[in-house]
Scaffold this motif. Structure first.
Motif, PDB file in Angstrom:
ATOM      1  N   TYR A 144      -2.950 -11.771  -8.975  1.00 53.45           N
ATOM      2  CA  TYR A 144      -3.297 -12.537 -10.166  1.00 53.45           C
ATOM      3  C   TYR A 144      -2.544 -13.870 -10.171  1.00 53.45           C
ATOM      4  CZ  TYR A 144      -5.115  -8.109 -12.056  1.00 53.45           C
ATOM      5  OH  TYR A 144      -5.814  -6.944 -12.248  1.00 53.45           O
ATOM      6  N   PRO A 145      -3.099 -14.879 -10.829  1.00 56.34           N
ATOM      7  CA  PRO A 145      -2.340 -16.118 -11.000  1.00 56.34           C
ATOM      8  C   PRO A 145      -0.995 -15.836 -11.659  1.00 56.34           C
ATOM      9  CG  PRO A 145      -4.613 -16.431 -11.691  1.00 56.34           C
ATOM     10  CD  PRO A 145      -4.451 -14.953 -11.440  1.00 56.34           C
ATOM     11  N   GLY A 146       0.045 -16.463 -11.144  1.00 61.02           N
ATOM     12  CA  GLY A 146       1.385 -16.250 -11.669  1.00 61.02           C
ATOM     13  C   GLY A 146       2.181 -15.182 -10.939  1.00 61.02           C
ATOM     14  N   ASP A 147       1.530 -14.389 -10.088  1.00 63.66           N
ATOM     15  CA  ASP A 147       2.261 -13.384  -9.305  1.00 63.66           C
ATOM     16  C   ASP A 147       3.224 -14.061  -8.332  1.00 63.66           C
ATOM     17  OD1 ASP A 147       0.941 -11.339 -10.552  1.00 63.66           O
ATOM     18  OD2 ASP A 147      -0.167 -10.650  -8.786  1.00 63.66           O
ATOM     19  N   ALA A 148       4.344 -13.409  -8.087  1.00 59.99           N
ATOM     20  CA  ALA A 148       5.266 -13.829  -7.027  1.00 59.99           C
ATOM     21  C   ALA A 148       4.849 -13.144  -5.734  1.00 59.99           C
ATOM     22  CB  ALA A 148       6.694 -13.459  -7.388  1.00 59.99           C
ATOM     23  N   VAL A 149       4.723 -13.914  -4.674  1.00 58.17           N
ATOM     24  CA  VAL A 149       4.220 -13.391  -3.401  1.00 58.17           C
ATOM     25  C   VAL A 149       5.257 -13.607  -2.307  1.00 58.17           C
ATOM     26  CG1 VAL A 149       2.399 -13.569  -1.667  1.00 58.17           C
ATOM     27  CG2 VAL A 149       1.832 -13.816  -4.080  1.00 58.17           C
TER      28      VAL A 149
ATOM     29  N   PHE B 248       3.801 -12.049  26.988  1.00 59.75           N
ATOM     30  CA  PHE B 248       3.287 -11.661  25.675  1.00 59.75           C
ATOM     31  C   PHE B 248       4.460 -11.487  24.716  1.00 59.75           C
ATOM     32  CE2 PHE B 248       0.432 -10.026  28.888  1.00 59.75           C
ATOM     33  CZ  PHE B 248      -0.840 -10.322  28.411  1.00 59.75           C
ATOM     34  N   TYR B 249       4.240 -11.844  23.450  1.00 55.89           N
ATOM     35  CA  TYR B 249       5.213 -11.465  22.419  1.00 55.89           C
ATOM     36  C   TYR B 249       4.467 -10.794  21.267  1.00 55.89           C
ATOM     37  CZ  TYR B 249       3.994 -15.958  20.126  1.00 55.89           C
ATOM     38  OH  TYR B 249       3.350 -17.011  19.548  1.00 55.89           O
ATOM     39  N   VAL B 250       5.168  -9.949  20.536  1.00 51.77           N
ATOM     40  CA  VAL B 250       4.556  -9.095  19.520  1.00 51.77           C
ATOM     41  C   VAL B 250       5.014  -9.534  18.132  1.00 51.77           C
ATOM     42  CG1 VAL B 250       4.241  -6.734  18.691  1.00 51.77           C
ATOM     43  CG2 VAL B 250       4.493  -7.164  21.156  1.00 51.77           C
ATOM     44  N   LEU B 251       4.053  -9.756  17.255  1.00 53.51           N
ATOM     45  CA  LEU B 251       4.341 -10.125  15.868  1.00 53.51           C
ATOM     46  C   LEU B 251       3.864  -9.027  14.913  1.00 53.51           C
ATOM     47  CD1 LEU B 251       3.267 -13.894  15.791  1.00 53.51           C
ATOM     48  CD2 LEU B 251       5.578 -12.963  16.082  1.00 53.51           C
ATOM     49  N   ASN B 252       4.524  -8.949  13.780  1.00 52.96           N
ATOM     50  CA  ASN B 252       4.138  -8.031  12.715  1.00 52.96           C
ATOM     51  C   ASN B 252       4.216  -8.791  11.400  1.00 52.96           C
ATOM     52  OD1 ASN B 252       4.588  -5.711  10.611  1.00 52.96           O
ATOM     53  ND2 ASN B 252       3.979  -4.656  12.474  1.00 52.96           N
ATOM     54  N   THR B 253       3.331  -8.508  10.455  1.00 56.26           N
ATOM     55  CA  THR B 253       3.307  -9.282   9.223  1.00 56.26           C
ATOM     56  C   THR B 253       3.005  -8.423   8.010  1.00 56.26           C
ATOM     57  OG1 THR B 253       2.460 -11.325   8.231  1.00 56.26           O
ATOM     58  CG2 THR B 253       0.851  -9.870   9.264  1.00 56.26           C
ATOM     59  N   GLU B 254       3.310  -9.011   6.824  1.00 56.74           N
ATOM     60  CA  GLU B 254       3.033  -8.348   5.546  1.00 56.74           C
ATOM     61  C   GLU B 254       2.923  -9.411   4.460  1.00 56.74           C
ATOM     62  OE1 GLU B 254       4.954  -4.468   3.666  1.00 56.74           O
ATOM     63  OE2 GLU B 254       6.230  -6.225   3.294  1.00 56.74           O
ATOM     64  N   LEU B 255       2.028  -9.203   3.510  1.00 59.18           N
ATOM     65  CA  LEU B 255       1.895 -10.064   2.339  1.00 59.18           C
ATOM     66  C   LEU B 255       1.791  -9.161   1.117  1.00 59.18           C
ATOM     67  CD1 LEU B 255       1.578 -13.114   1.521  1.00 59.18           C
ATOM     68  CD2 LEU B 255      -0.874 -12.649   1.359  1.00 59.18           C
ATOM     69  N   VAL B 256       2.731  -9.342   0.179  1.00 62.10           N
ATOM     70  CA  VAL B 256       2.788  -8.494  -1.016  1.00 62.10           C
ATOM     71  C   VAL B 256       3.017  -9.378  -2.232  1.00 62.10           C
ATOM     72  CG1 VAL B 256       3.933  -6.577  -2.161  1.00 62.10           C
ATOM     73  CG2 VAL B 256       3.728  -6.569   0.317  1.00 62.10           C
ATOM     74  N   GLY B 257       2.337  -9.072  -3.342  1.00 62.95           N
ATOM     75  CA  GLY B 257       2.520  -9.814  -4.581  1.00 62.95           C
ATOM     76  C   GLY B 257       3.013  -8.927  -5.702  1.00 62.95           C
ATOM     77  N   TYR B 258       3.765  -9.511  -6.631  1.00 56.08           N
ATOM     78  CA  TYR B 258       4.321  -8.756  -7.758  1.00 56.08           C
ATOM     79  C   TYR B 258       4.107  -9.553  -9.037  1.00 56.08           C
ATOM     80  CZ  TYR B 258       6.821  -6.587  -3.869  1.00 56.08           C
ATOM     81  OH  TYR B 258       7.132  -5.980  -2.680  1.00 56.08           O
ATOM     82  N   GLY B 259       3.707  -8.833 -10.094  1.00 55.66           N
ATOM     83  CA  GLY B 259       3.532  -9.491 -11.384  1.00 55.66           C
ATOM     84  C   GLY B 259       3.647  -8.484 -12.523  1.00 55.66           C
ATOM     85  N   PRO B 260       3.825  -8.963 -13.746  1.00 55.24           N
ATOM     86  CA  PRO B 260       3.998  -8.061 -14.888  1.00 55.24           C
ATOM     87  C   PRO B 260       2.684  -7.417 -15.316  1.00 55.24           C
ATOM     88  CG  PRO B 260       3.954 -10.336 -15.635  1.00 55.24           C
ATOM     89  CD  PRO B 260       3.934 -10.372 -14.138  1.00 55.24           C
ATOM     90  N   GLY B 261       2.764  -6.158 -15.682  1.00 61.37           N
ATOM     91  CA  GLY B 261       1.618  -5.480 -16.292  1.00 61.37           C
ATOM     92  C   GLY B 261       0.577  -4.946 -15.340  1.00 61.37           C
ATOM     93  N   HIS B 262       0.816  -5.000 -14.021  1.00 59.99           N
ATOM     94  CA  HIS B 262      -0.155  -4.448 -13.081  1.00 59.99           C
ATOM     95  C   HIS B 262       0.552  -4.025 -11.799  1.00 59.99           C
ATOM     96  CE1 HIS B 262      -0.097  -8.876 -12.353  1.00 59.99           C
ATOM     97  NE2 HIS B 262      -0.026  -8.485 -11.086  1.00 59.99           N
ATOM     98  N   SER B 263      -0.177  -3.283 -10.972  1.00 55.09           N
ATOM     99  CA  SER B 263       0.394  -2.793  -9.718  1.00 55.09           C
ATOM    100  C   SER B 263       0.639  -3.955  -8.757  1.00 55.09           C
ATOM    101  CB  SER B 263      -0.565  -1.786  -9.064  1.00 55.09           C
ATOM    102  OG  SER B 263      -0.815  -0.691  -9.921  1.00 55.09           O
ATOM    103  N   ALA B 264       1.472  -3.686  -7.763  1.00 58.30           N
ATOM    104  CA  ALA B 264       1.742  -4.708  -6.746  1.00 58.30           C
ATOM    105  C   ALA B 264       0.451  -5.093  -6.039  1.00 58.30           C
ATOM    106  CB  ALA B 264       2.755  -4.186  -5.735  1.00 58.30           C
ATOM    107  N   ALA B 265       0.306  -6.386  -5.730  1.00 60.22           N
ATOM    108  CA  ALA B 265      -0.858  -6.871  -4.993  1.00 60.22           C
ATOM    109  C   ALA B 265      -0.664  -6.593  -3.504  1.00 60.22           C
ATOM    110  CB  ALA B 265      -1.051  -8.364  -5.238  1.00 60.22           C
ATOM    111  N   LEU B 266      -1.664  -5.990  -2.884  1.00 61.76           N
ATOM    112  CA  LEU B 266      -1.575  -5.626  -1.476  1.00 61.76           C
ATOM    113  C   LEU B 266      -2.700  -6.297  -0.692  1.00 61.76           C
ATOM    114  CD1 LEU B 266      -0.855  -1.787  -1.841  1.00 61.76           C
ATOM    115  CD2 LEU B 266       0.798  -3.660  -1.616  1.00 61.76           C
ATOM    116  N   PHE B 267      -2.398  -6.613   0.572  1.00 68.12           N
ATOM    117  CA  PHE B 267      -3.362  -7.313   1.425  1.00 68.12           C
ATOM    118  C   PHE B 267      -3.394  -6.662   2.806  1.00 68.12           C
ATOM    119  CE2 PHE B 267      -1.905 -10.325  -1.703  1.00 68.12           C
ATOM    120  CZ  PHE B 267      -3.045 -11.021  -2.070  1.00 68.12           C
ATOM    121  N   GLU B 268      -4.576  -6.711   3.424  1.00 70.50           N
ATOM    122  CA  GLU B 268      -4.738  -6.244   4.795  1.00 70.50           C
ATOM    123  C   GLU B 268      -4.848  -7.463   5.714  1.00 70.50           C
ATOM    124  OE1 GLU B 268      -7.009  -1.990   4.492  1.00 70.50           O
ATOM    125  OE2 GLU B 268      -8.263  -3.785   4.385  1.00 70.50           O
TER     126      GLU B 268
END
Length: 233
Positions: free
Chosen positions: A186-191, A128-148
């Motif tokens: 949002y469209p245009g966010d950096a992820v 077995f091997y163990v993986l961990n992951t994260e996806l986060v987005g950043y854009g102007p004028g709003h909070s960071a985009a978060l995903f589960e």
């Protein structure tokens, strides 16, 4: 003689008129058929959910590697081996890929990730091997985009996943990144997508490298950005 010439002239006029009418009828029928085809195609797209799957692919050789992860080099003297990302059996090696969300992305939507991985033949199988992951987005004028993250059809969300392997064959590992309520992308966010191997975790029993061979994403794109193409006759 004059009468015969007049009759022939009238007959020629009638023939020409018939040819002209036939061509007009054919042209109208063809235009109607084309119009029905285009209307049908547009109706199919616009009459559905308003969304279609779109794809984002990455050059795995350009992915960022840190904390012990590395790119496979010219192994065995074969120059055309792809530069896979290698996760060694030590520490918490990781890789990152970045992208900008396209303008046709449906705000607040999810992302589907598809990973291709394989365990090196030096591992003792099964393991077995163990993986961990994260996806986060950043854009102007709003909070960071978060995903589960939801791994491989698991019913509940978890950052970590234990991958069973029986041999060194390539495995497909899907991950669904569901948008967290109140923190949409949002469209245009950096992820940024991050993937770790938790090699020092007690559940990681593979003793050799794990190779990440491919990363791709799917999202739902708005049909209003689809081009309509009409074929020339």
């Amino acid at each position: 003689m004059d009468r015969r010439l007049l009759d022939r002239f009238l007959l020629l006029l009638i023939v020409l008129a018939c040819v002209f009418l036939v061509e007009k009828v054919i042209g109208v029928a063809q235009s109607a058929a084309d119009g029905l085809t285009i209307a049908s195609e547009q109706g199919t797209v616009q009459g559905g959910s308003g969304l279609v799957p779109r794809f984002i692919n990455f050059d795995i050789g350009a992915a960022t590697v840190r904390s012990g992860a590395s790119h496979q080099g010219d192994t065995g003297g074969i120059p055309d081996i792809p530069p896979y990302v290698l996760f060694p059996n030590a520490g918490y090696p990781l890789t990152l890929v970045n992208y900008t969300i396209p303008p046709d992305f449906a705000t607040g939507g999810d992302f589907e990730a598809r990973l291709l991985l394989s365990a090196y033949s030096g591992n003792s199988f099964p393991c077995f091997y163990v993986l961990n992951t994260e996806l986060v987005g950043y854009g102007p004028g709003h909070s960071a985009a978060l995903f589960e993250p939801y791994w491989a059809g698991e019913p509940s969300s978890s950052d970590q996943y234990i991958v069973p392997v029986n041999d060194s064959s390539i495995q497909e590992l899907p991950i669904t990144f569901q948008s967290l309520d109140g923190f949409p992308a949002y469209p245009g966010d950096a992820v940024t997508f991050t993937l770790w191997r938790y090699a020092d975790d007690i559940n990681d029993t593979c003793v050799d490298n794990i190779a990440l061979r491919s990363v791709s994403f799917t999202y739902q794109g708005l049909t209003t950005y689809l081009p309509y193409t009409v074929k020339s006759p």
